[in-house]
Design an enzyme around this catalytic site. Sequence first.
Site, short mmCIF file in Angstrom:
data_model
loop_
_atom_site.label_atom_id
_atom_site.label_comp_id
_atom_site.label_asym_id
_atom_site.label_seq_id
_atom_site.Cartn_x
_atom_site.Cartn_y
_atom_site.Cartn_z
N ASP A 75 -37.11 6.45 -27.29
CA ASP A 75 -35.44 5.98 -27.22
C ASP A 75 -35.03 4.18 -26.45
OD1 ASP A 75 -32.80 6.69 -28.04
OD2 ASP A 75 -32.64 5.82 -26.81
N ILE A 76 -34.64 2.88 -26.91
CA ILE A 76 -34.38 1.92 -26.07
C ILE A 76 -32.93 1.96 -24.68
CG2 ILE A 76 -32.56 1.25 -27.38
CD1 ILE A 76 -34.53 -1.50 -27.09
N ASN A 95 -27.91 14.93 -34.33
CA ASN A 95 -26.19 14.22 -34.50
C ASN A 95 -26.11 13.38 -35.25
OD1 ASN A 95 -26.13 14.44 -31.48
ND2 ASN A 95 -26.75 11.92 -31.15
N GLY A 148 -21.59 11.81 -33.26
CA GLY A 148 -22.04 11.12 -32.15
C GLY A 148 -23.85 9.78 -33.14
N GLN A 149 -23.57 10.14 -34.34
CA GLN A 149 -24.79 9.52 -34.77
C GLN A 149 -24.25 7.85 -34.48
OE1 GLN A 149 -25.40 10.78 -38.79
NE2 GLN A 149 -27.66 9.47 -38.69
N SER A 150 -25.41 7.62 -34.50
CA SER A 150 -24.86 5.54 -34.88
C SER A 150 -26.08 4.44 -35.43
CB SER A 150 -25.27 5.01 -33.27
OG SER A 150 -25.72 5.30 -32.29
N HIS A 179 -33.03 11.14 -37.40
CA HIS A 179 -33.72 11.09 -36.47
C HIS A 179 -33.47 12.54 -34.98
CE1 HIS A 179 -30.82 8.62 -35.32
NE2 HIS A 179 -30.35 8.93 -34.02
N LEU A 180 -34.49 12.66 -34.91
CA LEU A 180 -35.05 14.19 -34.20
C LEU A 180 -34.84 13.33 -32.63
CD1 LEU A 180 -36.07 17.64 -34.46
CD2 LEU A 180 -36.61 16.78 -32.42
N HIS A 181 -33.95 13.56 -31.65
CA HIS A 181 -34.70 13.37 -30.32
C HIS A 181 -34.74 14.12 -29.20
CE1 HIS A 181 -30.53 10.00 -30.50
NE2 HIS A 181 -30.31 11.17 -31.47
#
Length: 114
Positions: free
Chosen positions: A31-32, A87, A93-95, A100-102
Amino acid sequence: MDENCLFCKIAVKKIPAKLAFEDNDVFAFEDISPQAPTHILICPKKHFAALHDATPEDQALLGKLLSVAAKLATERNLQSGYRTVINNGGGAGQSVFHLHLHLLGGRNFHWPPG
Ligand code: 5GP
Ligand code: ZN
């Protein structure tokens, strides 16, 4: 591929990212803006906006996201505590609207989440 999707562009390497895993179905990258010492995003190469856009035919692919999370968690010695989060929708909170799975680890986490 969705031409306007950031993570589809990362999948085809039009946008650089630090890859943690890749096979024919799945890719994973750092993640950035990491929220923990380990923060990896695990994505299907197939574009879905969110979990509810997947179909029963995608069952194995969805399972694979969790298998890759487990493999990365083990490789990084996170077994004592890590979190996997998806999310779905802006309200959660999905942006970025490519599923994608964190995978988060390397610190303690609170429950319930915010
Ligand atoms: P969401 O909020 O949709 O669940 O998660 C999106 C995640 O993507 C965020 O944690 C955010 O930091 C990450 N992200 C957004 N843009 C980029 C990017 O260009 N590269 C990488 N590696 N991560 C990104
Ligand atoms: Zn996409």
